[in-house]
Design a protein around this motif. Sequence first.
Motif, mmCIF file in Angstrom:
data_model
loop_
_atom_site.group_PDB
_atom_site.id
_atom_site.type_symbol
_atom_site.label_atom_id
_atom_site.label_comp_id
_atom_site.label_asym_id
_atom_site.label_seq_id
_atom_site.Cartn_x
_atom_site.Cartn_y
_atom_site.Cartn_z
ATOM 1 N N THR A 1 0.812 -1.223 0.000
ATOM 2 C CA THR A 1 0.000 0.000 0.000
ATOM 3 C C THR A 1 0.840 1.265 0.000
ATOM 4 O O THR A 1 0.396 2.307 -0.440
ATOM 5 C CB THR A 1 -0.931 0.006 1.227
ATOM 6 O OG1 THR A 1 -0.146 -0.112 2.416
ATOM 7 C CG2 THR A 1 -1.918 -1.140 1.158
ATOM 8 N N THR A 2 2.073 1.173 0.491
ATOM 9 C CA THR A 2 2.935 2.361 0.504
ATOM 10 C C THR A 2 4.015 2.307 -0.572
ATOM 11 O O THR A 2 4.881 3.160 -0.622
ATOM 12 C CB THR A 2 3.614 2.512 1.881
ATOM 13 O OG1 THR A 2 4.404 1.345 2.155
ATOM 14 C CG2 THR A 2 2.575 2.696 2.978
ATOM 15 N N GLY A 3 3.951 1.270 -1.421
ATOM 16 C CA GLY A 3 4.898 1.197 -2.535
ATOM 17 C C GLY A 3 6.309 0.869 -2.103
ATOM 18 O O GLY A 3 7.275 1.369 -2.654
ATOM 19 N N GLY A 4 6.452 -0.016 -1.116
ATOM 20 C CA GLY A 4 7.777 -0.417 -0.667
ATOM 21 C C GLY A 4 8.535 -1.156 -1.746
ATOM 22 O O GLY A 4 7.974 -1.561 -2.765
ATOM 23 N N LEU A 5 9.826 -1.362 -1.538
ATOM 24 C CA LEU A 5 10.681 -1.954 -2.569
ATOM 25 C C LEU A 5 10.966 -3.423 -2.341
ATOM 26 O O LEU A 5 11.825 -3.990 -2.988
ATOM 27 C CB LEU A 5 12.008 -1.179 -2.633
ATOM 28 C CG LEU A 5 11.893 0.307 -2.970
ATOM 29 C CD1 LEU A 5 13.267 0.961 -2.966
ATOM 30 C CD2 LEU A 5 11.211 0.508 -4.314
ATOM 31 N N GLY A 6 10.251 -4.059 -1.396
ATOM 32 C CA GLY A 6 10.569 -5.439 -1.065
ATOM 33 C C GLY A 6 9.806 -6.480 -1.840
ATOM 34 O O GLY A 6 9.921 -7.669 -1.554
ATOM 35 N N GLN A 7 8.995 -6.076 -2.831
ATOM 36 C CA GLN A 7 8.191 -7.053 -3.548
ATOM 37 C C GLN A 7 9.000 -7.804 -4.601
ATOM 38 O O GLN A 7 9.883 -7.246 -5.251
ATOM 39 C CB GLN A 7 6.991 -6.374 -4.223
ATOM 40 C CG GLN A 7 5.997 -5.748 -3.283
ATOM 41 C CD GLN A 7 6.392 -4.345 -2.888
ATOM 42 O OE1 GLN A 7 7.182 -3.701 -3.570
ATOM 43 N NE2 GLN A 7 5.865 -3.860 -1.778
ATOM 44 N N VAL A 8 8.636 -9.085 -4.774
ATOM 45 C CA VAL A 8 9.259 -9.923 -5.800
ATOM 46 C C VAL A 8 8.148 -10.682 -6.519
ATOM 47 O O VAL A 8 7.256 -11.252 -5.877
ATOM 48 C CB VAL A 8 10.261 -10.929 -5.191
ATOM 49 C CG1 VAL A 8 10.784 -11.879 -6.266
ATOM 50 C CG2 VAL A 8 11.420 -10.189 -4.541
ATOM 51 N N PHE A 9 8.195 -10.676 -7.841
ATOM 52 C CA PHE A 9 7.251 -11.455 -8.643
ATOM 53 C C PHE A 9 8.065 -12.443 -9.465
ATOM 54 O O PHE A 9 8.771 -12.055 -10.387
ATOM 55 C CB PHE A 9 6.440 -10.535 -9.562
ATOM 56 C CG PHE A 9 5.135 -11.121 -10.019
ATOM 57 C CD1 PHE A 9 5.093 -12.338 -10.686
ATOM 58 C CD2 PHE A 9 3.934 -10.469 -9.784
ATOM 59 C CE1 PHE A 9 3.901 -12.888 -11.100
ATOM 60 C CE2 PHE A 9 2.728 -11.003 -10.195
ATOM 61 C CZ PHE A 9 2.707 -12.215 -10.847
ATOM 62 N N ASN A 10 7.982 -13.724 -9.120
ATOM 63 C CA ASN A 10 8.698 -14.774 -9.839
ATOM 64 C C ASN A 10 7.784 -15.433 -10.855
ATOM 65 O O ASN A 10 6.694 -15.905 -10.510
ATOM 66 C CB ASN A 10 9.227 -15.831 -8.878
ATOM 67 C CG ASN A 10 10.436 -15.361 -8.105
ATOM 68 O OD1 ASN A 10 11.252 -14.599 -8.628
ATOM 69 N ND2 ASN A 10 10.578 -15.801 -6.868
ATOM 70 N N ILE A 11 8.219 -15.482 -12.102
ATOM 71 C CA ILE A 11 7.485 -16.156 -13.168
ATOM 72 C C ILE A 11 8.300 -17.376 -13.581
ATOM 73 O O ILE A 11 9.435 -17.242 -14.036
ATOM 74 C CB ILE A 11 7.270 -15.220 -14.371
ATOM 75 C CG1 ILE A 11 6.517 -13.960 -13.922
ATOM 76 C CG2 ILE A 11 6.501 -15.936 -15.474
ATOM 77 C CD1 ILE A 11 6.401 -12.913 -14.996
ATOM 78 N N GLU A 12 7.730 -18.554 -13.387
ATOM 79 C CA GLU A 12 8.434 -19.803 -13.682
ATOM 80 C C GLU A 12 8.013 -20.306 -15.054
ATOM 81 O O GLU A 12 6.826 -20.520 -15.311
ATOM 82 C CB GLU A 12 8.107 -20.857 -12.622
ATOM 83 C CG GLU A 12 8.349 -20.425 -11.186
ATOM 84 C CD GLU A 12 9.828 -20.206 -10.877
ATOM 85 O OE1 GLU A 12 10.671 -20.734 -11.634
ATOM 86 O OE2 GLU A 12 10.126 -19.516 -9.893
ATOM 87 N N LEU A 13 8.988 -20.465 -15.949
ATOM 88 C CA LEU A 13 8.744 -21.021 -17.274
ATOM 89 C C LEU A 13 9.297 -22.436 -17.312
ATOM 90 O O LEU A 13 10.494 -22.658 -17.091
ATOM 91 C CB LEU A 13 9.394 -20.166 -18.369
ATOM 92 C CG LEU A 13 8.721 -18.794 -18.574
ATOM 93 C CD1 LEU A 13 9.386 -17.737 -17.718
ATOM 94 C CD2 LEU A 13 8.749 -18.388 -20.049
ATOM 95 N N MET A 14 8.410 -23.409 -17.555
ATOM 96 C CA MET A 14 8.765 -24.825 -17.455
ATOM 97 C C MET A 14 8.277 -25.599 -18.676
ATOM 98 O O MET A 14 7.343 -25.189 -19.354
ATOM 99 C CB MET A 14 8.143 -25.427 -16.200
ATOM 100 C CG MET A 14 8.469 -24.680 -14.910
ATOM 101 S SD MET A 14 7.315 -25.076 -13.575
ATOM 102 C CE MET A 14 5.837 -24.220 -14.143
ATOM 103 N N LYS A 15 8.927 -26.718 -18.930
ATOM 104 C CA LYS A 15 8.498 -27.683 -19.939
ATOM 105 C C LYS A 15 8.328 -27.066 -21.319
ATOM 106 O O LYS A 15 7.422 -27.427 -22.067
ATOM 107 C CB LYS A 15 7.202 -28.368 -19.510
ATOM 108 C CG LYS A 15 7.316 -29.139 -18.206
ATOM 109 C CD LYS A 15 6.028 -29.861 -17.847
ATOM 110 C CE LYS A 15 6.187 -30.635 -16.554
ATOM 111 N NZ LYS A 15 4.924 -31.324 -16.161
ATOM 112 N N CYS A 16 9.189 -26.091 -21.649
ATOM 113 C CA CYS A 16 9.129 -25.497 -22.983
ATOM 114 C C CYS A 16 9.422 -26.561 -24.039
ATOM 115 O O CYS A 16 10.364 -27.343 -23.899
ATOM 116 C CB CYS A 16 10.133 -24.364 -23.098
ATOM 117 S SG CYS A 16 9.813 -22.981 -21.957
#
Length: 221
Positions: A203-218
Motif C-alpha cells: 500500500t505504501t509502494g515499498g521496494l521489497g516485492q518480488v514477482f517470480n514467473i516460472e517457465l517450465m516444460k518449454c
Amino acid sequence: MSKIIYNKTKSHGNNANILSGAGVDKIKIKIPSGQKFSHFSITPASGHSGVATFNVIKAPRANATGNQEIHVMWTYGPFSKCRYKLKVYSKVANAPTVKPVVIFGDRNWYSLATGYIKSRQPFTLRLQGPDAQKLFNVLNPMNNAILSRGIVVNEVVAVSITVAVCVTIVAVSGLGVLGAVLLYGIHQGCEIDGEFENGGNVTTGGLGQVFNIELMKCGGN
C-alpha cells in the motif's frame, strides 16, 4: 558456473548499399569435453543501423553436448547494416542443476529469456520492487480486496499466466516486452506460473516485492 565458449560478431550489408539482403548464418559450436550447453545471448553490435533485424531460429537444447549449431536469420534494408554479437555459454556436465534466474530490466534480460525458451531450458523470470508491484496490480483479480485488507509481509499470492493475461500485460506501459516474451513462451509450449511475494508494504509502494514467473516444460520438456 557458466563460461563463454563462443563470442563473435557477424556483419551483413553496409550503409552505402541501395539493395536489401537476407539470409541465415549457420554457426557451428563445439561444446568442450566435460561441458554441456548452458545458454546463449544475442545483442546488437556497434554499427548495427537502419532497417535491419536478426533472430535465432535454431539453438541447441538445454544440456546438449558435442557438436551443435545455432542458426541466425538476418535481414537488412537499403542503406542499412545488420551487426550482432552472439555469445554461447557452457557449464560443467556433472555440476548440480540450478535453474537460471533472469532479472527483468537487467541488461540483456530479453536476449537471455528468449534464449532459454528457444533452448527449452526452464528458468525463472523475476521482477523486483516497483516492477513486481506493477505486474501484481495488473494481474491479480483479487487485488482491490487484498489491498483493502493489507497484504502481510512475506505473503505469497499465486497468479496464473494465460494467453489472455499475456495480452493484458502487452497493453501496459513498461511491461509490453515482458508480455510479448511470455506470450512467445506459451506459443513454444512452456507452462508458466507466477507468484508474488510481498517483502515490503504494497500500500505504501515499498521496494521489497518480488514477482517470480516460472517457465517450465518449454517444447514439451
